[in-house]
Every structure is written in C-alpha cells, then in structure tokens.
Design an enzyme around this catalytic site. Structure first.
Site, PDB file in Angstrom:
ATOM      1  N   SER A  78      25.141 -41.307 -37.767  1.00 50.82           N
ATOM      2  CA  SER A  78      24.963 -42.704 -39.346  1.00 50.82           C
ATOM      3  C   SER A  78      24.361 -43.797 -38.712  1.00 50.82           C
ATOM      4  O   SER A  78      22.578 -43.639 -38.110  1.00 50.82           O
ATOM      5  CB  SER A  78      25.947 -42.780 -40.038  1.00 50.82           C
ATOM      6  N   HIS A  83      24.372 -58.171 -39.024  1.00 51.59           N
ATOM      7  CA  HIS A  83      24.084 -58.887 -39.380  1.00 51.59           C
ATOM      8  C   HIS A  83      23.995 -60.729 -38.935  1.00 51.59           C
ATOM      9  O   HIS A  83      24.897 -60.584 -39.031  1.00 51.59           O
ATOM     10  CB  HIS A  83      23.927 -59.189 -41.160  1.00 51.59           C
ATOM     11  N   CYS A  98      29.036 -40.299 -37.517  1.00 49.59           N
ATOM     12  CA  CYS A  98      29.993 -39.099 -37.991  1.00 49.59           C
ATOM     13  C   CYS A  98      30.761 -38.276 -37.182  1.00 49.59           C
ATOM     14  O   CYS A  98      29.462 -38.392 -35.832  1.00 49.59           O
ATOM     15  CB  CYS A  98      28.971 -38.309 -39.459  1.00 49.59           C
TER      16      CYS A  98
END
Length: 149
Positions: A78, A83, A98
């Site tokens: 994934s 940020h 996952c």
C-alpha cells in the site's frame, strides 16, 4: 498485529476480516529543521518502509515554498505518506499496509523517534472491511437510512 490476532471471526463474518491496518500518526513538537529537510524526510520514509517489513516500489517527494514537504512511499503492500508543517512543528503521517507480514506500528515508532516528536497520537484502523465490533452498528445505520428514505 496482536490486536487483530486476538479478534475471533465467526465463519459467517469472514467477509469482515480486515485485509490490512492503517495507522494515522500525528507528530507534534518536532524540530523545524527536520521538517523542512527533504533529504532527511526521504531517508526517514525509506527507513520506515523497511521497518514496516514492506516492499518499497517508488518514492516521490515535493518541497513547498517557503517551507513544508510532502513525501509518499508507494509500497507493494500500500503506502506511507508524510506531510510536514515546519511552522507548526507538526507532521501528519499515514502508514497503510496489507498482509500478515507487515508491521505498520513499527514504522510509526521509528518515525516518532526519527522526527524527535515531543508528543504524538496514533490511531490504528482495520482496513478492507469493517471490523466485527463495528459491523452491527453500520448495519443498524443502513437499516435506519433505508427506513427513512
């Protein structure tokens, strides 16, 4: 991972078994210079992917003007995103993996230390299907919406 292993899923609810875990991490009180250092952030992102026992496919990052960085690791399992808001000493992180072999919480622990956060908040959510503990609530909500439409 241990939390997922503790949950038992009756056969009729196997479609509700999560396929992965999504950690939402908030870091506060981080040194401003680290939050605007794109090289450091890229290295931290790559190390977090390795720490999560995930497969790094590609990394992309962007330096904002006058400050701030967004960086994303595309994983076979994934993604991890970072940020930064240097002016606030704040970082928003998502670690979604996952597979049973991955350790997203370990990646979060690594990032807390790497960015020298003085405070942090972490939430871990099962992904793929709603967990059995909240599935009945979702079904009740759906029924209520159907009755009222």
């Amino acid at each position: 991972m241990e939390e997922l292993e503790k949950q038992s899923y009756p056969p009729e609810e196997l479609s509700s078994v999560p396929v992965g875990r999504h950690c939402i991490l908030e870091l506060y009180g981080c040194p401003i210079d680290l939050l605007n250092d794109i090289g450091f952030i890229r290295e931290a992102l790559q190390a977090a992917a390795k720490t999560a026992k995930s497969t790094l496919l590609k990394e992309v990052s962007y330096q904002f003007e006058p400050y701030g960085v967004t960086a994303l690791a595309l994983l076979a399992e994934s993604h991890i995103s970072i940020h930064t808001w240097p002016e606030n000493g704040y970082i928003a992180v998502d670690v979604f993996t996952c597979g049973q072999h991955t350790k997203p919480e370990k990646a979060c622990e690594y990032l807390i230390e790497a960015f020298q956060a003085t405070r942090h908040v972490i939430m871990t959510l099962p992904r793929g299907r709603f967990s059995p503990t909240i599935q009945p609530t979702i079904k009740e909500l759906e029924q209520t919406l159907l009755v009222n439409t």
